[in-house]
Design an enzyme around this catalytic site. Structure first.
Site, short mmCIF file in Angstrom:
data_model
loop_
_atom_site.label_atom_id
_atom_site.label_comp_id
_atom_site.label_asym_id
_atom_site.label_seq_id
_atom_site.Cartn_x
_atom_site.Cartn_y
_atom_site.Cartn_z
N ASP A 97 0.85 -1.18 0.00
CA ASP A 97 0.00 0.00 0.00
C ASP A 97 0.89 1.24 0.00
O ASP A 97 2.07 1.16 0.36
CB ASP A 97 -0.94 0.00 1.21
CG ASP A 97 -2.24 0.74 0.93
OD1 ASP A 97 -2.33 1.44 -0.09
OD2 ASP A 97 -3.17 0.60 1.74
N ASP A 98 0.32 2.38 -0.40
CA ASP A 98 1.12 3.60 -0.40
C ASP A 98 1.36 4.11 1.01
O ASP A 98 2.45 4.59 1.34
CB ASP A 98 0.46 4.69 -1.28
CG ASP A 98 -0.99 4.98 -0.91
OD1 ASP A 98 -1.58 4.22 -0.09
OD2 ASP A 98 -1.57 5.95 -1.44
N ASP A 101 -2.06 4.88 7.80
CA ASP A 101 -2.39 6.10 8.55
C ASP A 101 -2.89 5.70 9.95
O ASP A 101 -2.14 5.64 10.90
CB ASP A 101 -3.44 6.88 7.75
CG ASP A 101 -3.74 8.25 8.32
OD1 ASP A 101 -3.64 8.42 9.54
OD2 ASP A 101 -4.07 9.18 7.55
O1 LIG Z 1 -4.35 3.37 7.74
P1 LIG Z 1 -5.69 3.88 7.24
O2 LIG Z 1 -6.27 4.95 8.14
O3 LIG Z 1 -6.67 2.77 6.99
O4 LIG Z 1 -5.44 4.64 5.87
C1 LIG Z 1 -4.63 4.14 4.85
C2 LIG Z 1 -5.43 3.84 3.62
O5 LIG Z 1 -6.04 5.07 3.16
C3 LIG Z 1 -5.70 5.28 1.79
O6 LIG Z 1 -6.64 4.70 0.94
P2 LIG Z 1 -8.07 5.36 0.68
O7 LIG Z 1 -9.08 4.79 1.65
O8 LIG Z 1 -7.93 6.85 0.67
O9 LIG Z 1 -8.48 4.81 -0.73
P3 LIG Z 1 -7.75 4.98 -2.13
O10 LIG Z 1 -6.38 4.34 -1.98
O11 LIG Z 1 -8.64 4.25 -3.06
O12 LIG Z 1 -7.66 6.45 -2.43
C4 LIG Z 1 -4.38 4.57 1.61
O13 LIG Z 1 -4.14 4.23 0.27
C5 LIG Z 1 -4.52 3.35 2.51
O14 LIG Z 1 -5.10 2.26 1.85
#
Ligand SMILES: O=P(O)(O)OC[C@H]1O[C@H](OP(=O)(O)OP(=O)(O)O)[C@H](O)[C@@H]1O
Length: 163
Positions: A97-98, A101
């Protein structure tokens, strides 16, 4: 006093993202070998491509977790699952994953594919314990602005912005 905290974005340029992801690839080279990559969409798709290239992995699967609605976190759910016949319990697989958070997404995916190795390019302190490997730590209160989520436009100096 001017409140600039609402604009605490940290812009990440393509080149920087590529470099940081390659840094993650170097770390993973010391941990593998792996047999395939599972991208957590959508943010994990681009780093998965870079990692798969660097680790010379040809098999890429994906899992889609939906947990944010315009920056507000809701109940996470799997919108698209892995190919279980291919991945099994995740032994020898790499999940990419990128960003981690809060750690909600990473914990759900780890519970779902327990034996896989979960790695992110960036990690905030709250989510850090939920991942196995990451490349770059970032402060909890910064919003990373990834290159695919932004566009170049004029802006005001931080000191002149209001929240
Ligand atoms: O640790 P967390 O609080 O769960 O957040 C991290 C996640 O949030 C972002 O995805 P997002 O839900 O924004 O979806 P996307 O990648 O489709 O934009 C990111 O790519 C992770 O998957």
């Amino acid at each position: 006093m001017t409140d600039y905290t609402a604009n605490r974005y940290l812009p990440i340029a393509w080149e920087l993202f590529h470099r940081d992801t390659r840094m993650l690839a170097h770390k993973l080279m010391d941990i593998g070998p792996f047999q395939g990559v599972i991208a957590i969409t959508r943010g994990g798709l681009i780093p998965s491509s870079i990692i798969a290239r660097e680790l010379d992995l040809r098999v890429v699967d994906s899992i889609s977790i939906i947990s944010y609605d315009d920056r507000v976190q809701g109940e996470p759910r799997i919108a698209k699952d892995i190919d279980r016949a291919l991945v099994g319990d995740g032994e020898g697989w790499l999940i990419i994953d990128d960003l981690v958070d809060s750690g909600v997404t990473a914990r759900l995916v780890k519970a779902h594919i327990p034996k896989a190795h979960l790695a992110t390019v960036y990690a905030k302190p709250k989510g850090e314990p939920a991942v196995d490997t990451y490349a770059v730590p970032v402060p909890q209160d910064m919003w990373l602005l990834f290159p695919w989520d932004g566009e170049l436009q004029p802006n005001e100096p931080l000191a002149r912005r209001r929240g």
